[in-house]
Design a protein around this motif. Sequence first.
Motif, PDB file in Angstrom:
ATOM      1  N   MET A  91      -9.600  -5.263   5.174  1.00 35.15           N
ATOM      2  CA  MET A  91      -8.319  -4.709   5.599  1.00 35.15           C
ATOM      3  C   MET A  91      -7.204  -4.919   4.565  1.00 35.15           C
ATOM      4  SD  MET A  91      -9.297  -3.104   8.142  1.00 35.15           S
ATOM      5  CE  MET A  91      -7.839  -2.483   8.983  1.00 35.15           C
ATOM      6  N   PRO A  92      -7.054  -6.123   3.992  1.00 33.31           N
ATOM      7  CA  PRO A  92      -6.021  -6.277   2.957  1.00 33.31           C
ATOM      8  C   PRO A  92      -6.207  -5.292   1.800  1.00 33.31           C
ATOM      9  CG  PRO A  92      -6.774  -8.436   3.673  1.00 33.31           C
ATOM     10  CD  PRO A  92      -7.685  -7.425   4.325  1.00 33.31           C
TER      11      PRO A  92
ATOM     12  N   GLN B  14      -0.321  -6.102  10.208  1.00 33.95           N
ATOM     13  CA  GLN B  14      -1.514  -6.002  11.044  1.00 33.95           C
ATOM     14  C   GLN B  14      -2.788  -5.943  10.199  1.00 33.95           C
ATOM     15  OE1 GLN B  14      -1.630  -2.497  13.698  1.00 33.95           O
ATOM     16  NE2 GLN B  14      -0.783  -3.913  15.211  1.00 33.95           N
ATOM     17  N   ALA B  15      -2.759  -5.179   9.127  1.00 33.88           N
ATOM     18  CA  ALA B  15      -3.956  -5.037   8.301  1.00 33.88           C
ATOM     19  C   ALA B  15      -3.992  -6.065   7.171  1.00 33.88           C
ATOM     20  CB  ALA B  15      -4.042  -3.624   7.718  1.00 33.88           C
ATOM     21  N   VAL B  16      -2.874  -6.286   6.517  1.00 36.71           N
ATOM     22  CA  VAL B  16      -2.898  -7.117   5.310  1.00 36.71           C
ATOM     23  C   VAL B  16      -2.970  -8.598   5.645  1.00 36.71           C
ATOM     24  CG1 VAL B  16      -0.408  -7.425   4.900  1.00 36.71           C
ATOM     25  CG2 VAL B  16      -1.975  -7.313   2.965  1.00 36.71           C
TER      26      VAL B  16
ATOM     27  N   HIS C 214      -3.511   4.037  11.922  1.00 35.70           N
ATOM     28  CA  HIS C 214      -2.077   4.152  11.637  1.00 35.70           C
ATOM     29  C   HIS C 214      -1.652   5.598  11.377  1.00 35.70           C
ATOM     30  CE1 HIS C 214      -1.790  -0.336  10.130  1.00 35.70           C
ATOM     31  NE2 HIS C 214      -2.314  -0.237  11.321  1.00 35.70           N
TER      32      HIS C 214
ATOM     33  N   THR D 212      -5.325  -1.865   2.802  1.00 34.76           N
ATOM     34  CA  THR D 212      -3.869  -1.697   2.881  1.00 34.76           C
ATOM     35  C   THR D 212      -3.324  -1.188   1.550  1.00 34.76           C
ATOM     36  OG1 THR D 212      -3.708  -3.562   4.406  1.00 34.76           O
ATOM     37  CG2 THR D 212      -1.684  -2.904   3.316  1.00 34.76           C
TER      38      THR D 212
ATOM     39  N   GLN E 209       5.785   8.433   7.850  1.00 35.19           N
ATOM     40  CA  GLN E 209       6.145   7.929   6.528  1.00 35.19           C
ATOM     41  C   GLN E 209       6.115   9.032   5.477  1.00 35.19           C
ATOM     42  OE1 GLN E 209       6.524   4.731   5.125  1.00 35.19           O
ATOM     43  NE2 GLN E 209       6.279   3.451   6.915  1.00 35.19           N
TER      44      GLN E 209
ATOM     45  N   VAL F 105      -4.441   2.468   0.906  1.00 32.83           N
ATOM     46  CA  VAL F 105      -3.710   3.464   1.695  1.00 32.83           C
ATOM     47  C   VAL F 105      -2.222   3.503   1.288  1.00 32.83           C
ATOM     48  CG1 VAL F 105      -3.225   4.346   4.012  1.00 32.83           C
ATOM     49  CG2 VAL F 105      -5.400   3.220   3.553  1.00 32.83           C
TER      50      VAL F 105
ATOM     51  N   LEU G 186       1.665   6.909   9.514  1.00 27.43           N
ATOM     52  CA  LEU G 186       1.504   7.485   8.178  1.00 27.43           C
ATOM     53  C   LEU G 186       2.115   8.890   8.118  1.00 27.43           C
ATOM     54  CD1 LEU G 186      -2.162   6.300   7.456  1.00 27.43           C
ATOM     55  CD2 LEU G 186      -0.074   5.478   6.344  1.00 27.43           C
TER      56      LEU G 186
ATOM     57  N   GLU H 163      -1.293 -12.296   6.063  1.00 33.41           N
ATOM     58  CA  GLU H 163      -0.077 -12.981   5.608  1.00 33.41           C
ATOM     59  C   GLU H 163       0.121 -12.895   4.105  1.00 33.41           C
ATOM     60  OE1 GLU H 163      -0.005 -17.187   6.326  1.00 33.41           O
ATOM     61  OE2 GLU H 163      -2.154 -17.426   6.140  1.00 33.41           O
ATOM     62  N   THR H 164       1.370 -12.631   3.719  1.00 34.30           N
ATOM     63  CA  THR H 164       1.734 -12.547   2.317  1.00 34.30           C
ATOM     64  C   THR H 164       3.071 -13.267   2.145  1.00 34.30           C
ATOM     65  OG1 THR H 164       2.960 -10.500   2.649  1.00 34.30           O
ATOM     66  CG2 THR H 164       0.650 -10.279   2.054  1.00 34.30           C
TER      67      THR H 164
ATOM     68  N   PHE I   6       3.876  -1.905   1.533  1.00 36.48           N
ATOM     69  CA  PHE I   6       3.255  -1.983   2.853  1.00 36.48           C
ATOM     70  C   PHE I   6       3.473  -0.712   3.666  1.00 36.48           C
ATOM     71  CE2 PHE I   6       3.893  -6.780   2.278  1.00 36.48           C
ATOM     72  CZ  PHE I   6       2.627  -6.922   1.722  1.00 36.48           C
ATOM     73  N   SER I   7       3.652   0.415   2.961  1.00 40.32           N
ATOM     74  CA  SER I   7       3.869   1.682   3.653  1.00 40.32           C
ATOM     75  C   SER I   7       2.710   2.029   4.572  1.00 40.32           C
ATOM     76  CB  SER I   7       4.058   2.800   2.627  1.00 40.32           C
ATOM     77  OG  SER I   7       2.907   2.884   1.799  1.00 40.32           O
ATOM     78  N   SER I   8       1.525   1.488   4.283  1.00 33.00           N
ATOM     79  CA  SER I   8       0.333   1.838   5.050  1.00 33.00           C
ATOM     80  C   SER I   8       0.111   0.916   6.236  1.00 33.00           C
ATOM     81  CB  SER I   8      -0.892   1.739   4.137  1.00 33.00           C
ATOM     82  OG  SER I   8      -0.966   0.428   3.600  1.00 33.00           O
ATOM     83  N   ASP I   9       0.880  -0.140   6.295  1.00 35.41           N
ATOM     84  CA  ASP I   9       0.583  -1.167   7.281  1.00 35.41           C
ATOM     85  C   ASP I   9       1.635  -1.178   8.387  1.00 35.41           C
ATOM     86  OD1 ASP I   9      -0.823  -3.196   8.436  1.00 35.41           O
ATOM     87  OD2 ASP I   9      -0.455  -4.662   6.870  1.00 35.41           O
ATOM     88  N   ARG I  10       1.324  -1.897   9.459  1.00 39.08           N
ATOM     89  CA  ARG I  10       2.271  -2.080  10.547  1.00 39.08           C
ATOM     90  C   ARG I  10       2.736  -3.524  10.473  1.00 39.08           C
ATOM     91  NH1 ARG I  10       3.753   0.252  15.396  1.00 39.08           N
ATOM     92  NH2 ARG I  10       4.381  -1.307  16.931  1.00 39.08           N
TER      93      ARG I  10
ATOM     94  N   TYR J 202       2.200 -13.887  -3.155  1.00 39.97           N
ATOM     95  CA  TYR J 202       1.095 -14.611  -2.549  1.00 39.97           C
ATOM     96  C   TYR J 202       0.480 -13.795  -1.418  1.00 39.97           C
ATOM     97  CZ  TYR J 202      -0.655 -18.258   0.722  1.00 39.97           C
ATOM     98  OH  TYR J 202      -1.394 -19.010   1.585  1.00 39.97           O
ATOM     99  N   GLY J 203      -0.825 -13.819  -1.299  1.00 41.73           N
ATOM    100  CA  GLY J 203      -1.438 -13.109  -0.180  1.00 41.73           C
ATOM    101  C   GLY J 203      -2.952 -13.111  -0.286  1.00 41.73           C
TER     102      GLY J 203
ATOM    103  N   VAL K 144      -0.282   6.882   0.434  1.00 41.62           N
ATOM    104  CA  VAL K 144       1.056   7.287   0.876  1.00 41.62           C
ATOM    105  C   VAL K 144       1.881   7.741  -0.336  1.00 41.62           C
ATOM    106  CG1 VAL K 144       3.254   6.438   1.830  1.00 41.62           C
ATOM    107  CG2 VAL K 144       1.094   5.861   2.963  1.00 41.62           C
TER     108      VAL K 144
END
Lengths: 430, 430
Positions: free
Chosen positions: A304-305, B289-291, A25, A308, A32, A311, A29, B293-294, B146-150, A297-298, A315
Motif C-alpha cells: 500500500m505505501p 489510510q494507504a501509506v 479511492h 500510494t 482531485q 497513484v 481521485l 505513518e510518515t 499524498f494526492s492518492s491517499d485518504r 520518514y516513512g 494523479v
Amino acid sequence: MKKIRIGMLGLGTVGSGVVRIVEGHQEDLQRQTGAELVLSKIAVRDINKSRKVTVDPALLTEDPWEVINDPEIDVIVEVMGGVEQTKEYILAALDKGKQVITANKDLIALHGPEILAKAAEKRCDIMYEASVAGGIPILRTLVEGFSSDRITKIVGIVNGTTNYILTKMTQEGASYEDVLVEAQRLGYAEQDPTSDVEGFDAAYKMIILGSLGFHVHLSLNDLDIRGISKVTSDDIASAKRLGYTIKLLGIAERQDDLISISVQPTMVKDSHPLASVNGVFNAIYVYGQAVGETMFYGPGAGDMPTATSVVADLVAVTRNLLTGINGSRSSMIMNEKKLKSDEQIVSKYFMRLHVADKAGVLAKITQIFADYDISLESVLQLPNNGTDEQETEIIIITHDASKAGLNKALAKFEEIEVVKAVRSVYRVEG
Amino acid sequence: MKKIRIGMLGLGTVGSGVVRIVEGHQEDLQRQTGAELVLSKIAVRDINKSRKVTVDPALLTEDPWEVINDPEIDVIVEVMGGVEQTKEYILAALDKGKQVITANKDLIALHGPEILAKAAEKRCDIMYEASVAGGIPILRTLVEGFSSDRITKIVGIVNGTTNYILTKMTQEGASYEDVLVEAQRLGYAEQDPTSDVEGFDAAYKMIILGSLGFHVHLSLNDLDIRGISKVTSDDIASAKRLGYTIKLLGIAERQDDLISISVQPTMVKDSHPLASVNGVFNAIYVYGQAVGETMFYGPGAGDMPTATSVVADLVAVTRNLLTGINGSRSSMIMNEKKLKSDEQIVSKYFMRLHVADKAGVLAKITQIFADYDISLESVLQLPNNGTDEQETEIIIITHDASKAGLNKALAKFEEIEVVKAVRSVYRVEG
C-alpha cells in the motif's frame, strides 16, 4: 467526465496495491483530478494464478505488447520489475506517446538517462516516485519542494531489510547471521539476500536521489558500496559504548561542483535523527544551502505505501494530461559530473585495532596517523581481559580525514607486526 | 529568455531571504524554470531604513499599490504580514490577474476560503507553502505527495518557540517562566509571547494543514486551543517518570467524515518520533489510510528556510506561467465539514490529582471513573513525602475515553471533598 485509461504491466504486490487504491479511492481521485481513472488492461505472467485482489479476468493478458500497443491507453504503469526486457517495453510505450509511471529502481538507476531522454523527445511524462523509499514522496520533495535551493547533502536509510537487521542486532545483541535467518523467515529478507545486504538496492536508490538532488547522471561505477554482512555484534557494542548506532547509510555529497556518493555501514551519533529510525522504516535526511537540515520518514516498502506513490504519480500525470503539459518538465539541463577523488573525500572514521599488548604500541600507531596527517578525536585502549593475553583492542575515532590518507594508514598497519588485525573501520556521521 | 517580474510586499526577515535566494541561486533558478526571475518592485514601510540585504533603491516604494497596480508585474510575493489591509492587497492583485505567493498564515487561516475563491474565479495561482512549518515542504506533500491517499490524521509540532521552551524545561528541569525569559532574550520568543505560548500560532497552522489534508474549510472556532503557559516542571517530571515527553501538538483527525482538531500540550510516548523533535525544529506526522505513518522534519522558521519555501512557490508559479496553466488547481471541490462532538472525541488522558491521604480515597476516585465508563491503564499513588501530610498525589493514565466523559469525571472531582485539586490533565499520544 474524461476517462484516463491505464495499462498496467505486472500485478504482484505493488500492482495489487495500485488496483486497491484506484478502486477504493476512485471518488476522491476523480475530485482531485477531474477525470475518471480506468484500469483497462493488465499484463500478467499467468492469467490463471490466484491473486490477492479481484480483477475482472477480461482485463488480463499474458502479452505485455497487447497493453503497450493498445491505442486507447494513455498511461502505462510498470510494476513488473526486471531490467532489459522492461526497458524495451517502456521505451516502446514512450515511443507511442504514452505517459509512463514506474516503481522500478533498478531500471531507472541503470538506464535513467536513456529513458528520460526518450520521454523528453516524445514530450511524455516519466515518473518514478515509488522507486525510492516506498511511501515517502521524497523525489517530489527534491524536485518541487527544494526547487529553489541548492542541495548539498543527502543521507538516507533507504533499505528496510538491512535496517531491520541492524535494529535487531542493536536492540538484542544478536548476530548478523541469526537475525538474517529470522528476517528471511518473516519475509523481510529474500532467500538470496545479496542485493539488500551487500548494499546494491540502497546504491540504486542513492543513484536516483543523487541524480535528482544534484542534477547529474550518476551510475553504479560512481559509488563506493559496502554492505552489512561484515558488521559484527562487537562493532555494534563498541558503537553503543561511545554513543553511536550503526546504520547502513547512503551518503551523497556535493561541495562546489564536486560530488561523492557511497553506501556503507556508518556510525551515527545517537542524538542524530537518523539514529532512531528503526525496523523496516526508511528516512532521508536532506541538507540544503538555504533550508538547512530536513528529514523525511516513512514506510520504505510494502504494497500500500508503494502503491500510494504510484497513484500519486498517476494523479500528477492525469492533471498534466488534462492541461496538456505532459513532458514539459523533462528537459531539465544537467550539470557535468565531477567526482571527488579519495583525497577530497573527507570524513571522521571509527576503527577497532587488535594490537600486541606491549609497551610502545600506542605510540607507534599514533605516529602512523600523524605521518598521514590524520588527527585523532579519541583513543580508547581497552583493558586486556580476553583469553589471549598477548593482544588487546584499541578503538580510535579520527577527526576529519581524507579517505586516501586513511587507506594509506590502514595499509601501513597491515605491514607492521604490532598490529595483529584491523577488526573494523566505519565512517562516522553527525 | 522570458522574464518573470516579481513584485514583493515587505522586505523584513523573510523578504530579505527571498532577495538572497533569487539573486544567489538565479542561475539554478533559470535552469529549473527556463525563465529569468526579476525582482522589479518592493514595497517597504520606510525606504530609508537600513537593511540586512542590499537592494537597488530604485526598486523600493513606500506605496504597496504601486506594486499591485504595476501592469508589468506577473507575481506578487506577500511577506509583509498583517491581516485586513493585506487581504485587500492580495484580493486586488488577484483581481488584476496576478499570481500570488504569501507566507502569511494568519491571513490564510482566517480568510483562506475568500482568497482561494477569488484566485479560482480569476484562474490565478495562490500558493502559501511558507505559511506552515518554514522550510518543510509539507503543503506540497499533502496536496501532491499524498494526492492518492485518504489522510486520517495530522499531528504537528508547528511552533518553534513553544517547542524550544518545552525542550529546555525537559532537558534542564527549568520553570516555564525562567525559560520564557531566556527565549525572549535569545529572540526565540516575542516580547508579547501570547500568540505562541497560548497556542494561536499553532492553531492557525493546523487550520491550514487540516483544511488541505481533509479538503474542508476549517476556522478558528472549530479548534480546541490550549497553550503551554500552565505546564509545570512537576508535570514534565511526572511525564518523564512514565516514559513520556510533553509537546505542544496540533492534532487534526478524521474518522469517516467526522473531524476533530485541537492544539494542546500532550504527553507523547518517548518512543514516538515526535518526542525527539527538539528546540526550534518543527515536525509533522501524517497518517494516511494507504501509506501508514510518515513524518516530515525541518526548520520551522528563520529567514532562509522560510524563503526557500517562498521561492519554491515562485518556481512552481513560473513553470505554470510558462505552460499557461495557472489557477488550474484551485477549483478543488471541498467536503462538507462535520465536527466530532465531545462524545466522539476519544483519547487517552493523563492526570495528576491531589487527594486526601486516607483510606478509601482511591476506591472513591476509581468508582467515579467507572461511573463514566472510563477504564484506567495505570494508577500510580505516590508515597506521601511532602510537607503536608494530609495530602498525597495520584497519577492516572486512562484507556481511550471520550472527552465528554472525562469532563464529567473532572467536574465530579471538583465536587467531592477528598479530591483537593486536579493539578493537571493532558491528552496522551502514541
